[in-house]
Write an enzyme that holds these catalytic residues in place. Structure first.
Site: not given
Length: 456
Positions: A117, A293
């Site tokens: 991140k 995803r």
């Protein structure tokens, strides 16, 4: 290449969803299952099924050697990882490719790029995407954390570099509070993701969580499919999602979509992905993270665009071009999704596994249920408590809310505790109906009033 057979490396409702899409494309589906899921719906629906280990996920659904062995044994062309589990593991993508199996998802490099991140923030900043002020990568010491926090201003969030979902996340409004929460955040990040790295970013009060769905093919084409409002959360886990967002104008949608696509194209992204933003009360948006995803909440985007996102994932992985540009993406109507969980809100949302004795789902125009449950199904205690999703669509938001309220009344699940009463309270709340949302909504409007009433 055109796939003949695909292994679904997941369980529950997303495995069922993928198997249905494969069958509609005349592709054989291979399921994997743990010993606890031997009688699960995804196993029943698949053309073949292979047991990959005992009940614990680490020994089954996260057991890469066993899953790859199952894929080779059954002779599949590709693996669809669904969401969770191995879906955002760059090493799993590489292992698939090394065995001549197509990974239905982005390239390993893009997963790696967006998986950290702190690294993703830096990358998006370079690509010209708005990013909240924060540390340049992980903070290595308490002294550095205090220095960074002093520069960006309190309150701040401590966040895990290697993952999301609220794990490894702590808020701090003062230097003393930051000193107290830094080590617990590191410990939780280490336990959840295998990395104790954390970074800091400025905390926005009362933000909205708005995400942009993207699709990109191998031929350089990329589009966004509008936004999803995901502000209704509990402990950073989404509960209700909708599309479009009541806070996003066509002009803001275009700006957020363009920003998302800048990041996607800069990292060479391929397949479906979601760029998540925080939206403040002034209409400013900031990059939060990218999920490489399919998302749990993808059905609301399907309902307003008419696109089957799982089918699009498979087509892209086969090497097909998108076949449409941004002008070809049209948002029509309004869709809402409620996540159905086997949990007890009256006992601090404790998971409630067990036998579903009765299961009646609603129907009618604009009502959809994505679920792995059925009467006689035993919700196992080893996995996430979500057993399905209720999705509705109507011409506008007011119509969708009315349809969801009616659908929740028709829904019957007996034998275990669920969150259905909580969902009814949410959709009937006047503030929700007005669209005045933030990530604090459930805590402030639903849970605290209920707790106060319980004390009287």
């Amino acid at each position: 290449m055109e796939f003949r057979k695909v292994l679904v490396a997941n369980r529950g409702e997303i495995a069922v969803r993928i198997i249905r899409a494969l069958h509609q494309m005349n592709v054989e589906a291979v399921a994997i299952y743990s010993e606890a899921d031997r009688d699960a719906l995804h196993v029943r629906l698949a053309d073949q099924a292979v047991c990959v280990g005992p009940a614990p996920s680490t020994q089954s659904y996260l057991n890469t050697p066993n899953i790859i062995s199952a894929a080779l044994l059954t002779g599949v062309d590709a693996i669809h990882p669904g969401y969770g589990y191995l879906s955002e593991r760059a090493d799993f993508s590489e292992i698939c490719e090394s065995h001549g199996i197509v990974f239905i998802g982005p390239p390993a490099a893009a997963i790696q790029q967006m998986g950290d991140k702190a690294q993703a923030r830096a990358f998006m900043r370079q690509a010209g995407v708005p990013v909240l002020p924060g540390s340049e990568g992980p903070v290595s010491s308490e002294r550095q954390a205090l220095k960074v926090a002093g520069e960006i201003g309190y309150p701040v969030l401590v966040k895990a570099s290697a993952g999301g979902g609220g794990r490894g996340m702590r808020a701090a409004a003062t230097p003393e509070e930051l000193q107290r929460v830094l080590q617990p955040a590191r410990n939780e990040a280490e336990a959840a993701f295998g990395s104790a790295d954390v970074y800091l970013e400025r905390l926005i009060t009362r933000p909205r969580h708005v995400e942009i769905q993207v699709l990109a093919d191998r031929h350089g084409h990329a589009v966004h499919l509008g936004e999803r409002e995901c502000s209704l959360q509990r402990r950073h886990q989404k509960v209700v999602e909708e599309s479009p967002s009541p806070a996003v104008s066509p002009e803001l949608r275009a700006r957020m979509g363009e920003a998302a696509l800048r990041g996607v194209q800069a990292c060479g992204y391929v397949n479906a992905g979601t760029v998540e933003f925080l939206l403040d009360e002034q209409g400013n948006f900031y990059f939060l993270e990218m999920n490489t995803r399919i998302q749990v909440e993808h059905p609301v985007t399907e309902e307003v665009t008419g696109l089957d996102l799982v089918r699009e994932q498979i087509r892209i992985a086969e090497g097909e071009p998108l076949g449409y540009d941004q002008a070809g993406v049209v948002i029509r109507g309004h869709a809402i999704e409620c996540r159905l969980n086997a949990e007890d809100p009256s006992r601090n949302f404790m998971p409630s596994p067990g036998l579903i004795r009765r299961y009646h789902v609603p129907g009618g125009p604009g009502v959809r249920v994505d679920s792995a449950a059925f009467a006689g199904y035993v919700v196992p205690p080893y996995y996430d408590s979500m057993f399905g999703k209720l999705i509705v669509r109507d011409r506008d938001r007011a119509g969708a809310i009315a349809r969801m309220s009616e659908a929740l009344d028709e829904l019957e699940v007996e034998g275990l505790a669920t969150n259905i009463a909580l969902l009814r309270a949410i959709v009937r709340d006047p503030v929700f109906q007005a669209g005045t949302l933030s990530t604090d909504f459930i805590e402030e409007r639903i849970l605290k009033p209920a707790q106060l009433q319980g004390r009287r």
